[in-house]
Design a protein around this motif. Sequence first.
Motif, mmCIF file in Angstrom:
data_model
loop_
_atom_site.group_PDB
_atom_site.id
_atom_site.type_symbol
_atom_site.label_atom_id
_atom_site.label_comp_id
_atom_site.label_asym_id
_atom_site.label_seq_id
_atom_site.Cartn_x
_atom_site.Cartn_y
_atom_site.Cartn_z
ATOM 1 N N MET A 52 0.847 -1.204 0.000
ATOM 2 C CA MET A 52 0.000 0.000 0.000
ATOM 3 C C MET A 52 0.870 1.238 0.000
ATOM 4 S SD MET A 52 -2.931 1.177 2.738
ATOM 5 C CE MET A 52 -1.733 1.588 3.992
ATOM 6 N N ASN A 101 -16.854 -1.081 -2.202
ATOM 7 C CA ASN A 101 -15.726 -1.726 -1.539
ATOM 8 C C ASN A 101 -16.173 -2.248 -0.172
ATOM 9 O OD1 ASN A 101 -13.338 -0.584 -3.366
ATOM 10 N ND2 ASN A 101 -14.744 1.105 -2.932
ATOM 11 N N VAL A 108 -15.204 -3.313 3.529
ATOM 12 C CA VAL A 108 -14.189 -3.210 4.581
ATOM 13 C C VAL A 108 -14.824 -3.727 5.869
ATOM 14 C CG1 VAL A 108 -12.696 -1.686 5.924
ATOM 15 C CG2 VAL A 108 -13.108 -1.198 3.488
ATOM 16 N N LYS A 118 -6.254 -4.362 9.927
ATOM 17 C CA LYS A 118 -6.649 -4.746 8.563
ATOM 18 C C LYS A 118 -7.761 -3.843 8.043
ATOM 19 C CE LYS A 118 -5.522 -9.688 8.895
ATOM 20 N NZ LYS A 118 -6.082 -11.066 8.884
ATOM 21 N N ALA A 119 -8.722 -3.538 8.910
ATOM 22 C CA ALA A 119 -9.825 -2.669 8.495
ATOM 23 C C ALA A 119 -9.310 -1.290 8.104
ATOM 24 C CB ALA A 119 -10.852 -2.550 9.626
ATOM 25 N N GLU A 158 -6.286 -0.425 7.123
ATOM 26 C CA GLU A 158 -5.480 -0.475 5.902
ATOM 27 C C GLU A 158 -6.376 -0.567 4.661
ATOM 28 O OE1 GLU A 158 -2.858 -3.733 6.359
ATOM 29 O OE2 GLU A 158 -1.633 -2.763 7.921
ATOM 30 N N ALA A 159 -7.412 -1.399 4.736
ATOM 31 C CA ALA A 159 -8.323 -1.537 3.598
ATOM 32 C C ALA A 159 -9.064 -0.230 3.337
ATOM 33 C CB ALA A 159 -9.316 -2.670 3.860
ATOM 34 N N GLU A 179 -6.790 2.263 1.667
ATOM 35 C CA GLU A 179 -6.591 1.958 0.240
ATOM 36 C C GLU A 179 -7.655 2.635 -0.603
ATOM 37 O OE1 GLU A 179 -4.344 0.450 -1.442
ATOM 38 O OE2 GLU A 179 -3.288 -1.003 -0.204
#
Length: 393
Positions: A1, A185, A187, A367-368, A370-371, A374
């Motif tokens: 990323m 998307n 998430v 993780k949430a 980072e997604a 993005e």
Amino acid sequence: MTDACGGHVLFLNWRDTKHPEGGGSELFLERVAAELISLGYRVTLLCQAHGTAPAREITPEGMRIVRRGGRHTVYLMAALTYLMGALGFGPLSRRGLGRPDLIIDVGNGMPFLSKLYARRPVIALVHHVHREQWPVVFGPRVARIGWWIESRLAVRVYRNCSYITVSESTREELVGLGVDRHRINVVHNGTPEVTGRAVARTPYPSLMVLGRLVPHKRVEFALRATALLATELPDVELVVAGQGWWDEPLIQLAADLCIEDRVQFTGFVSEERKHELLCGSWLMLMPSLKEGWGLTIVEAGARGTPAVAFRSAGGVADAMVDGETGVLVENEYDFYLRVRELLLDARRRTAMGAAATTHARRFTWEKAGEAFAEVVAGQLPAIRTAPADQRVP
């Protein structure tokens, strides 16, 4: 990323986590905002004023909060505050923030429709579609208007915008309303790491409901199930943890069912107390009409506590592996039967709890965040970038 640096992201949401009725939507916002800040973004949340909360505040993570308007006027105040800031005066401008580079428009049934007045990229954040909830919370006339705004007007206003949602179930519902699949998307919510001391299960059958006390959470189903179970399991108990304006009807129903001595209404609980209750309970009950995700299902699963929820409730099906980490049911009678089966089957309940713990480890706030970042970065290609080792501490 690629780590973005320097962009200003404005969240529009009706509440913040300090609001008495704040819940999973607000927690999601707070956690992904913290990740954006760690990547170098400046983040502002504009939400409704409440109680003694200050009009402006900066959280320990660095998110600026601007509180304006009330339950119904926050949408108008958001537009006015944005436009005033854009013209060189107003709260955002006085804080030295100026116009945001990107707006995250959070629609909790009623969207902010910011794309109508903001000449900036907008991402529509939708936790779940409120088709079933409108008539429960409002009368039929208001429900029809609200649903038209959510299902028709909002889809047209955001027709060129990217969407973020928290479950595959909500993505499918949005597609059904006419939103292009490729613009949506997913998430998932995260789950905080379990750090509290281990707590033993109660020696008696124990059930738990965790969340806001509002009609569409249908805590009544848990109360009626407890009353039926008590005829066979005389020591069964139910804990209802949470607060909300629907508390008095629920307390009255417990009295009408003659189960006051079996039901504990805790009101708001601290994180420490929530951990103890989640660890000690035999089952987590989520009779909610609709959820974008099943945050409490995963929180319970992280402590080895399986859950029972409704298949028609949307995102709960994404938070659970049906038959492995919990059970999805079809109707209220089925709800009672599956709860009864699990209370009486210790081996199956224990196996489900172990599977739920493993499943919960898949979902982290890192993780949430980072997604989410993005998706944000994809909307701001012009923002300058920095190497990963130059994150803001």
